[in-house]
Motif scaffolding. Structure first.
Motif, mmCIF file in Angstrom:
data_model
loop_
_atom_site.group_PDB
_atom_site.id
_atom_site.type_symbol
_atom_site.label_atom_id
_atom_site.label_comp_id
_atom_site.label_asym_id
_atom_site.label_seq_id
_atom_site.Cartn_x
_atom_site.Cartn_y
_atom_site.Cartn_z
ATOM 1 N N TYR A 265 0.883 -1.173 -0.001
ATOM 2 C CA TYR A 265 -0.046 -0.129 -0.262
ATOM 3 C C TYR A 265 0.812 1.361 0.067
ATOM 4 C CZ TYR A 265 -3.232 -3.622 1.642
ATOM 5 O OH TYR A 265 -3.816 -4.669 1.972
ATOM 6 N N TYR A 354 -0.994 5.827 -6.092
ATOM 7 C CA TYR A 354 -1.115 4.157 -6.702
ATOM 8 C C TYR A 354 -0.761 4.361 -7.969
ATOM 9 C CZ TYR A 354 -3.502 1.140 -3.252
ATOM 10 O OH TYR A 354 -3.653 0.320 -2.247
ATOM 11 N N TYR A 360 1.631 -0.921 -10.260
ATOM 12 C CA TYR A 360 0.232 -0.464 -10.428
ATOM 13 C C TYR A 360 -0.542 -1.213 -11.718
ATOM 14 C CZ TYR A 360 -3.801 2.207 -11.133
ATOM 15 O OH TYR A 360 -5.331 2.770 -11.422
ATOM 16 N N LEU A 382 -1.337 -3.857 -3.870
ATOM 17 C CA LEU A 382 -0.543 -4.067 -5.046
ATOM 18 C C LEU A 382 0.262 -5.365 -5.237
ATOM 19 C CD1 LEU A 382 0.716 -0.467 -5.206
ATOM 20 C CD2 LEU A 382 -1.048 -1.240 -6.551
#
Length: 480
Positions: A265, A354, A360, A382
């Motif tokens: 994260y 992100y 990503y 992720l």
């Protein structure tokens, strides 16, 4: 002509076949809800299925609407009426504007009832709704209200330290009043009590849980870690961030110059989501708290209170959500410390954090959901392989299958081989070389060893293969 041409951008509207003079409450409740919220439209002369019936006596209908609103509502909301002709039939559009003197009541049969909008329904406002509508009508925010705490009974040591660290300026005593933390009588406001040291406001709490699996009930051990934090708002932010860091991992690999990091994260996204939850939550709900729930594949942050303007965030573009602040004093002080921006770009920052990550993908884009009484931010892990949601990604240490630190799950995935085809080939390789390692297999298939580890776990669970012996001297056995 299309009926939609007259509705504009809003989805806040009700359709009525005719004006109910003898049952005015049937449509006045929508007038009340629209005035207490963002405004809306009532279209008379139209069925629910959009069939245009028309009004033969539209002039009399418009006069009756005006008279009923004036006599049956307190205070009188602002509204406008338009007569439109569609396919030779006349309809009446009553536009009700967002009110400045909330709450707006329907007076009927000796009762006074205020309504609010939930989805496409107008429902009676509850006690908390009425309290917040009254504050809105008086142009007062909840965090500016006087608390029961006196200035001489509290300290602001943590706020002073954080303010100095972030602004390189001293937090002076006069700032307590100028920032809205203390009133002229020397009493703390709600905002002041939330920033004061220790635990001054009962609902100033965050409950954090690291769940075992993808749901809150996933086997023998439901939770792997949990913590309940109580205290001032700065402490809650730091403690919650610490919990997330403790329960998430960051992988990395060597780059040409610097190492490339692959966090589960993004830290900036987590901080923005927590700041939004703490700043924009509804502190008037006694006994409520923010919840941080971490699952294998996602992190969810829940806060009491929906969007302050009554909209649902899932119906909006998160990149263009305007900031309507429920707690402007708290928000302003956080902005001064560069923990948020006054113009309200928190959701955009979460998404951008992100998108800036090496690992990503579009399907991992953060999600935002709200109801009339809650707001939830969903941050995707992720590094979680969504191809195997039902698989437990851990592997027995004795199986000689390890994950090399720093390798990005899925980094080299997307190969032509499907997972099922790859596993068939793995079986053939194991038959010829029972002592082959996950690392060697990952090199052969040009995927990460974590992907291979997952393949081996699937084959082991199906009892297609099993590992015999120790991690050092053992070997793979293919079962018939």
């Amino acid at each position: 002509m299309n009926l939609k041409d007259y509705l504009g951008e809003t989805n806040l509207y009700d359709k009525k076949e005719k004006l109910e003079k003898n049952r005015p409450k049937s449509w006045l409740k929508s007038v009340s809800a629209f005035a207490n919220g963002q405004g809306g439209k009532l279209i008379f002369g139209v069925k629910e299925d959009n069939t245009i019936l028309g009004l033969s006596d539209y002039q009399e209908v418009s006069e009756n609407i005006s008279e009923i609103i004036k006599t049956k509502m307190d205070p009188n909301p602002e509204f406008d009426m338009e007569i439109k002709e569609i396919d030779g039939k006349v309809i009446l559009i009553l536009s009700v504007f967002a009110g400045k003197n909330t709450p707006y009541f329907v007076v009927d049969g000796g009762t006074r009832t205020a309504y609010k909008r939930i989805g496409n329904q107008s429902v009676p406002a509850n006690r908390i709704d009425l309290f917040n509508l009254s504050l809105k009508g008086e142009h007062v925010s909840y965090d500016s209200l006087e608390s029961k705490k006196r200035l001489e009974d509290v300290r602001f040591k943590e706020l002073r330290i954080e303010y100095k660290n972030r602004t390189e300026k001293e937090f002076e005593d006069k700032d307590l009043k100028s920032f809205g933390l203390v009133n002229d009588e020397g009493n703390l406001t709600i905002a002041g009590a939330l920033f004061a040291d220790d635990y001054q406001v009962y609902q100033s709490r965050v409950f954090c849980t690291r769940w075992n699996g993808l749901t809150k009930a996933n086997g023998r051990i439901d939770a792997l870690d949990d913590a309940e934090f109580e205290g001032n708002i700065i402490y809650l932010l730091k403690a919650s961030l610490g919990f997330v860091k403790r329960n998430s991992k960051k992988m990395w690999k060597k780059g040409p110059v610097y190492r490339i990091e692959y966090p589960e994260y993004p830290e900036r996204a987590v901080q923005e989501a927590l700041v939004n939850a703490l700043i924009h939550r509804d502190y008037s709900v006694i006994g409520s708290e923010v919840h941080v729930d971490i699952y294998d594949n996602r992190l969810e942050i829940y806060s009491p209170g929906g969007m302050y303007d009554g909209t649902f965030v899932q119906d909006l573009n998160p990149l263009n959500v305007s900031s309507t602040r429920r707690n402007p004093i708290i928000a302003d002080l956080f902005a001064r410390m560069d923990l948020m921006e006054r113009r309200g770009s928190g959701l955009r920052k979460i998404i951008e954090a992100y998108e800036a990550c090496e690992n990503y993908k579009e399907e991992l884009k953060p999600e935002f959901k709200s109801t009339e009484s809650s707001f939830t931010t969903i941050l995707k892990n992720l590094n979680y392989d969504t191809q195997n949601d039902t698989q437990n990604v851990t592997q027995n240490d004795t199986q000689n299958v390890t994950q090399s630190e720093g390798q990005n799950e899925g980094e080299n995935e997307g190969q032509k081989l499907k997972p099922s085809d790859r596993r068939e080939k793995i079986l053939e390789i194991i038959k010829n070389n029972p002592k082959i390692t996950a690392y060697d297999l990952s090199k052969q298939f040009n995927v990460t060893d974590r992907t291979i580890k997952r393949d081996l776990k699937v084959l082991t669970d199906k009892k297609t293969i099993e590992y015999i012996g120790s991690a050092k001297d053992g070997y793979w056995k293919v079962n018939k």
